[in-house]
Design a protein around this motif. Structure first.
Motif, short mmCIF file in Angstrom:
data_model
loop_
_atom_site.label_atom_id
_atom_site.label_comp_id
_atom_site.label_asym_id
_atom_site.label_seq_id
_atom_site.Cartn_x
_atom_site.Cartn_y
_atom_site.Cartn_z
N ASN A 276 4.11 8.10 -8.38
CA ASN A 276 3.42 8.78 -9.48
C ASN A 276 2.51 7.86 -10.27
OD1 ASN A 276 2.91 11.24 -10.68
ND2 ASN A 276 4.40 10.92 -12.32
N ALA A 277 1.95 6.83 -9.59
CA ALA A 277 1.02 5.92 -10.28
C ALA A 277 -0.41 6.42 -10.21
CB ALA A 277 1.10 4.52 -9.66
N GLY A 278 -0.64 7.48 -9.44
CA GLY A 278 -1.99 8.03 -9.34
C GLY A 278 -2.71 7.66 -8.06
N LYS A 279 -1.97 7.17 -7.05
CA LYS A 279 -2.61 6.74 -5.80
C LYS A 279 -3.22 7.93 -5.05
CE LYS A 279 1.06 4.86 -4.04
NZ LYS A 279 1.96 5.38 -5.11
N LYS B 258 -1.14 15.54 -0.90
CA LYS B 258 -0.34 16.35 -1.81
C LYS B 258 -0.22 15.63 -3.15
CE LYS B 258 4.28 18.42 -2.18
NZ LYS B 258 5.62 18.52 -1.55
N ILE B 259 -0.48 16.35 -4.24
CA ILE B 259 -0.46 15.74 -5.57
C ILE B 259 0.45 16.57 -6.48
CG2 ILE B 259 -1.84 15.11 -7.59
CD1 ILE B 259 -4.25 14.88 -5.69
N ALA B 260 1.38 15.89 -7.15
CA ALA B 260 2.27 16.56 -8.10
C ALA B 260 2.77 15.53 -9.10
CB ALA B 260 3.44 17.22 -7.36
N ASP B 261 3.46 16.01 -10.15
CA ASP B 261 3.88 15.10 -11.22
C ASP B 261 5.32 14.65 -11.06
OD1 ASP B 261 5.07 17.47 -11.72
OD2 ASP B 261 4.45 17.63 -13.83
N TYR B 262 5.79 14.52 -9.82
CA TYR B 262 7.14 13.98 -9.62
C TYR B 262 7.08 12.86 -8.58
CZ TYR B 262 6.92 17.30 -5.71
OH TYR B 262 6.51 18.02 -4.61
N SER C 71 -6.30 -5.24 5.14
CA SER C 71 -6.90 -6.54 4.83
C SER C 71 -6.94 -6.78 3.33
CB SER C 71 -8.32 -6.63 5.41
OG SER C 71 -9.16 -5.65 4.84
N THR C 72 -7.02 -5.70 2.55
CA THR C 72 -7.08 -5.81 1.09
C THR C 72 -6.02 -4.90 0.48
OG1 THR C 72 -9.45 -6.30 1.07
CG2 THR C 72 -8.50 -5.44 -0.96
N LEU C 73 -5.32 -5.39 -0.53
CA LEU C 73 -4.31 -4.59 -1.23
C LEU C 73 -4.83 -4.24 -2.62
CD1 LEU C 73 -1.04 -6.53 -0.28
CD2 LEU C 73 -2.09 -4.58 0.89
N LEU C 74 -4.85 -2.94 -2.92
CA LEU C 74 -5.25 -2.48 -4.23
C LEU C 74 -3.99 -2.05 -4.98
CD1 LEU C 74 -7.28 -1.59 -6.38
CD2 LEU C 74 -7.52 0.59 -5.14
N PHE C 75 -3.61 -2.84 -5.98
CA PHE C 75 -2.43 -2.54 -6.79
C PHE C 75 -2.83 -1.55 -7.89
CE2 PHE C 75 -1.36 -6.45 -4.75
CZ PHE C 75 0.02 -6.44 -4.61
N LEU C 76 -2.13 -0.44 -7.96
CA LEU C 76 -2.40 0.57 -8.99
C LEU C 76 -1.26 0.55 -9.99
CD1 LEU C 76 -4.99 2.03 -8.17
CD2 LEU C 76 -3.70 4.15 -8.08
N VAL C 77 -1.60 0.19 -11.24
CA VAL C 77 -0.60 0.18 -12.31
C VAL C 77 -1.10 1.12 -13.41
CG1 VAL C 77 0.67 -1.24 -13.97
CG2 VAL C 77 -0.04 -2.22 -11.78
N PRO C 78 -0.34 2.14 -13.76
CA PRO C 78 -0.81 3.10 -14.77
C PRO C 78 -0.85 2.49 -16.16
CG PRO C 78 1.43 3.63 -14.11
CD PRO C 78 0.97 2.53 -13.19
N ALA D 101 -6.00 -2.31 -10.25
CA ALA D 101 -6.68 -1.24 -10.99
C ALA D 101 -5.70 -0.66 -12.00
CB ALA D 101 -7.17 -0.15 -10.04
N ILE D 102 -6.09 -0.67 -13.27
CA ILE D 102 -5.28 -0.04 -14.31
C ILE D 102 -5.69 1.43 -14.34
CG2 ILE D 102 -4.55 -0.12 -16.72
CD1 ILE D 102 -4.06 -2.72 -15.17
N SER D 103 -4.84 2.29 -13.75
CA SER D 103 -5.18 3.70 -13.64
C SER D 103 -4.87 4.45 -14.93
CB SER D 103 -4.43 4.34 -12.46
OG SER D 103 -3.04 4.28 -12.67
N LYS D 104 -5.35 5.68 -15.00
CA LYS D 104 -5.16 6.54 -16.19
C LYS D 104 -5.69 5.87 -17.45
CE LYS D 104 -0.91 8.33 -14.04
NZ LYS D 104 0.53 8.62 -14.19
#
Length: 340
Positions: free
Chosen positions: A172-175, A188-192, A242-249, A281-284
């Motif tokens: 649920n980080a927004g990936k 599929k996108i949901a809030d759980y 090859s590249t890792l994109l870390f998503l942190v809300p 990437a700082i999401s949200k």
């Protein structure tokens, strides 16, 4: 491709073909009453072969294929004619497939090239005909060799997604939302938590008709390297990116700690993953005003240890072009480095 059609783990029982029997024929013709042995050799049994195919992205086509059998070799005949070889059984797999022995868990092969082949079960050799056993003291041997049995084993096929960029983050980080915005993918996108149970792939169209592939990996939880949550079911896919994109809300309790947990899980699973290019990437971030961003900047510049980061919002669609620019820069650099 829908999530239900993405299959990345398959077990198959394989049987190669048995070799054909050698012939014990004795030459008999009208003018040759006792012509001696002329029995031919048996043919080789068919192999079971794993072959890479760039046109496949998943193991879905093998989902209901529990057994694969090659055919047996033909028996030898008269006039030293050799029996026909058994027909090989071909298992076509997408690039990035790991072949394991299901009993020992040993990695037998990793398929990474198109048309690359690996014999996972060799066909049995054909038996020799009696023509091979003629000696000065035994002119008419009436025996030959039977064919050798084929091999039988259970194998496991595991797919490691071949993508340029892997999205790494907590559930649920927004990936999935990000993937749906920057590509044409429809995850599929949901809030759980654990909305994404299988990796989703999307192609990002970049400037000048360039593109790169992004994989949305199921969310990491603390302890994933030990198999908690989805465990190895997603971590292996990160190995191929090859590249890792870390998503942190932006609404995480502690952005620094969240990032460190993600990095630690990768380290415990495979330390080599930390050698890959990284972007955070700082999401949200539409939840943050300029003052909050300035405060975070002071903290994050040292917390991320010089790893580049930026603020994005998939909903407000801010920072996305900058994100594409940085990802393309990282991906193209990695490709150039690999070629050299």
């Amino acid at each position: 491709m829908t999530e239900g059609n993405f299959v990345d783990y398959i077990k198959i029982h394989v049987n190669s073909g048995k070799g054909g029997k050698g012939s014990t024929h004795l030459r008999r013709e009208k003018a040759v009453a006792k012509g001696g042995p002329d029995g031919g050799d048996g043919g080789r049994g068919g192999h079971v072969i794993i072959r890479g195919d760039k046109n496949y992205w998943t193991l879905f086509h093998l989902k209901f294929k529990q057994h694969v059998r090659a055919t047996h070799g033909g028996d030898g005949g008269k006039q030293t004619s050799t029996g026909h070889d058994g027909e090989d059984a071909i298992i076509e797999v997408p690039l990035g497939t790991v072949v394991r022995d299901s009993e020992t868990n040993e990695i037998l092969k990793e398929i990474t090239e198109n048309a690359e082949e690996f014999i996972v079960a060799e066909g049995g050799m054909g038996g020799k005909g009696n023509a091979h056993f003629k000696t000065s003291t035994n002119q008419t041997p009436r025996y030959s060799q039977p064919g050798i049995d084929g091999q039988e084993k259970s194998i496991t096929l595991e797919l490691k997604v071949l993508a340029d960029v892997g999205l790494v983050g907590f559930p649920n980080a927004g990936k999935s939302t990000l993937l749906s915005v920057i590509t044409a993918a429809k995850p599929k996108i949901a809030d759980y938590e654990f909305t994404t149970l299988k990796p989703n792939l999307g192609i990002v169209k970049y400037r000048d008709f360039k593109s790169f592939v992004v994989a949305d990996i199921p969310g990491i939880i603390e302890g994933a390297a030990e198999g908690k949550g989805l465990g190895y079911r997603f971590l292996r896919h990160i190995e191929r990116n090859s590249t890792l994109l870390f998503l942190v809300p932006a609404d995480a309790d502690d952005i620094k700690e969240a990032y460190e947990i993600l990095v630690d899980e990768l380290r415990r699973y495979n330390p080599e993953l930390l050698d890959k290019s990284r972007l955070i990437a700082i999401s949200k971030s539409d939840m943050l005003d300029d003052e909050l961003k300035a405060e975070l900047d002071e903290e994050l510049k040292t917390a991320f240890n010089e790893t580049p980061y930026l603020y994005i919002s998939s909903v407000a669609q801010t920072g996305l072009q900058e994100l594409k620019d940085k990802l393309w820069e990282s991906v193209s650099f990695d490709k150039t480095k690999a070629e050299n």
